[in-house]
Write a protein that holds these residues in place. Structure first.
Motif, mmCIF file in Angstrom:
data_model
loop_
_atom_site.group_PDB
_atom_site.id
_atom_site.type_symbol
_atom_site.label_atom_id
_atom_site.label_comp_id
_atom_site.label_asym_id
_atom_site.label_seq_id
_atom_site.Cartn_x
_atom_site.Cartn_y
_atom_site.Cartn_z
ATOM 1 N N UNK A 124 8.171 -14.325 6.036
ATOM 2 C CA UNK A 124 8.755 -13.219 5.271
ATOM 3 C C UNK A 124 7.722 -12.567 4.351
ATOM 4 N N UNK A 125 7.939 -11.282 4.116
ATOM 5 C CA UNK A 125 7.106 -10.494 3.205
ATOM 6 C C UNK A 125 7.800 -10.341 1.862
ATOM 7 N N UNK A 126 7.002 -10.273 0.804
ATOM 8 C CA UNK A 126 7.451 -9.877 -0.527
ATOM 9 C C UNK A 126 6.580 -8.699 -0.920
ATOM 10 N N UNK A 127 7.221 -7.613 -1.342
ATOM 11 C CA UNK A 127 6.498 -6.410 -1.757
ATOM 12 C C UNK A 127 6.694 -6.235 -3.260
ATOM 13 N N UNK A 128 5.701 -6.666 -4.060
ATOM 14 C CA UNK A 128 5.850 -6.522 -5.510
ATOM 15 C C UNK A 128 5.825 -5.053 -5.919
ATOM 16 N N UNK A 129 6.543 -4.749 -6.963
ATOM 17 C CA UNK A 129 6.512 -3.389 -7.501
ATOM 18 C C UNK A 129 5.109 -3.077 -7.998
ATOM 19 N N UNK A 130 4.668 -1.836 -7.778
ATOM 20 C CA UNK A 130 3.399 -1.416 -8.359
ATOM 21 C C UNK A 130 3.509 -1.501 -9.875
ATOM 22 N N UNK A 131 2.396 -1.759 -10.564
ATOM 23 C CA UNK A 131 2.469 -1.781 -12.022
ATOM 24 C C UNK A 131 2.840 -0.397 -12.562
ATOM 25 N N UNK A 132 3.576 -0.390 -13.635
ATOM 26 C CA UNK A 132 3.943 0.877 -14.274
ATOM 27 C C UNK A 132 2.799 1.245 -15.212
ATOM 28 N N UNK A 133 1.937 2.126 -14.725
ATOM 29 C CA UNK A 133 0.756 2.540 -15.465
ATOM 30 C C UNK A 133 0.589 4.050 -15.304
ATOM 31 N N UNK A 134 0.060 4.721 -16.347
ATOM 32 C CA UNK A 134 -0.121 6.177 -16.247
ATOM 33 C C UNK A 134 -1.133 6.539 -15.162
ATOM 34 N N UNK A 147 -1.188 -21.831 -7.425
ATOM 35 C CA UNK A 147 -0.128 -21.785 -8.441
ATOM 36 C C UNK A 147 0.631 -20.465 -8.441
ATOM 37 N N UNK A 148 0.365 -19.596 -7.471
ATOM 38 C CA UNK A 148 1.093 -18.333 -7.378
ATOM 39 C C UNK A 148 0.593 -17.256 -8.323
ATOM 40 N N UNK A 149 -0.663 -17.344 -8.732
ATOM 41 C CA UNK A 149 -1.275 -16.289 -9.539
ATOM 42 C C UNK A 149 -2.201 -15.471 -8.646
ATOM 43 N N UNK A 150 -1.941 -14.186 -8.571
ATOM 44 C CA UNK A 150 -2.743 -13.285 -7.742
ATOM 45 C C UNK A 150 -3.616 -12.424 -8.645
ATOM 46 N N UNK A 151 -4.760 -12.003 -8.117
ATOM 47 C CA UNK A 151 -5.670 -11.117 -8.839
ATOM 48 C C UNK A 151 -5.870 -9.845 -8.033
ATOM 49 N N UNK A 152 -6.190 -8.787 -8.741
ATOM 50 C CA UNK A 152 -6.457 -7.518 -8.080
ATOM 51 C C UNK A 152 -6.751 -6.455 -9.105
ATOM 52 N N UNK A 153 -6.523 -5.211 -8.702
ATOM 53 C CA UNK A 153 -6.717 -4.104 -9.631
ATOM 54 C C UNK A 153 -5.818 -2.948 -9.238
ATOM 55 N N UNK A 154 -5.583 -2.087 -10.229
ATOM 56 C CA UNK A 154 -4.945 -0.807 -9.955
ATOM 57 C C UNK A 154 -5.952 0.265 -10.295
ATOM 58 N N UNK A 155 -5.857 1.375 -9.594
ATOM 59 C CA UNK A 155 -6.789 2.486 -9.788
ATOM 60 C C UNK A 155 -6.014 3.715 -10.212
ATOM 61 N N UNK A 162 -8.730 -0.955 -12.910
ATOM 62 C CA UNK A 162 -8.246 -1.785 -14.013
ATOM 63 C C UNK A 162 -7.751 -3.112 -13.445
ATOM 64 N N UNK A 163 -8.368 -4.223 -13.862
ATOM 65 C CA UNK A 163 -8.031 -5.536 -13.327
ATOM 66 C C UNK A 163 -6.683 -6.042 -13.792
ATOM 67 N N UNK A 164 -6.094 -6.928 -12.990
ATOM 68 C CA UNK A 164 -4.840 -7.564 -13.375
ATOM 69 C C UNK A 164 -4.696 -8.947 -12.764
ATOM 70 N N UNK A 165 -3.827 -9.730 -13.386
ATOM 71 C CA UNK A 165 -3.281 -10.961 -12.833
ATOM 72 C C UNK A 165 -1.815 -10.673 -12.542
ATOM 73 N N UNK A 166 -1.305 -11.203 -11.450
ATOM 74 C CA UNK A 166 0.115 -11.047 -11.130
ATOM 75 C C UNK A 166 0.701 -12.429 -10.940
#
Length: 180
Positions: A124-134, A147-155, A162-166
């Motif tokens: 199964x897939x899970x599609x997380x909501x995009x971060x709410x950012x301007x 432990x279920x912590x993902x890393x990435x970035x939003x542009x 801009x980096x993030x942990x999810x």
């Protein structure tokens, strides 16, 4: 030759995945293995982006038949093709943890990208909501730990990243930006 993941663990041999000449490969315990085509007869090129401690490999290939770039999981000699949404044009399966949880990103228009998770146990897939950012333009998920912590970035629209942990458990983002 491009190397995408180098897995170093104290108790395990070194594992490397990547691509050379358009073919995905893994190098484990000194043994080089070239992966077969994800879709025989239709695979133009293939790249491996991630590997876990169980030798499950994730990546992406170019499908000549559909002119798309689906993601894949290669486990126990079998491919599972990843398309989180039916109209995905590009899917990058970037990382897999030891629990069999894959993360990456997809695009339906070739520009805007969104994160996804794929559970290899349940299929199964899970599609997380995009971060709410301007001025959000795209989101890329690049790695996940056990432990279920993902890393990435939003542009943003200007191209700044801009980096993030999810946190999969709380479905929440923690943003990390250089204060300067």
């Amino acid at each position: 030759t491009e190397i995408y993941t180098l897995s170093l663990h104290d108790a395990l041999p070194i594992s490397v995945v990547g691509t050379t000449g358009g073919q995905a490969f893994s190098l484990q315990s000194g043994l080089l293995t070239v992966l077969p085509p994800a879709d025989p007869g239709n695979t133009a090129q293939e790249v491996a982006f991630g590997i876990n401690d169980h030798s499950t490999i994730v990546g992406q290939f170019t499908d000549n038949l559909t002119d798309t770039e689906p993601g894949f999981v290669y486990m126990n000699g079998q491919f599972t093709i990843l398309n989180p949404v039916p109209n995905a044009a590009v899917v990058n399966a970037q990382s897999i943890n030891d629990n069999g949880l894959v993360t990456g990103f997809y695009s339906t228009d070739g520009q805007h990208q969104h994160g996804f998770f794929y559970n290899t146990t349940t299929g199964t897939f899970t599609l997380p909501a995009d971060p709410v950012q301007p001025n959000l333009f795209l989101t890329q998920f690049l790695g996940i730990n056990d432990n279920g912590l993902a890393v990435g970035y939003w542009q943003d629209n200007a191209g700044s990243q801009h980096g993030f942990l999810y946190n999969l458990g709380s479905q929440s983002y923690t943003f990390m930006d250089d204060p300067n």
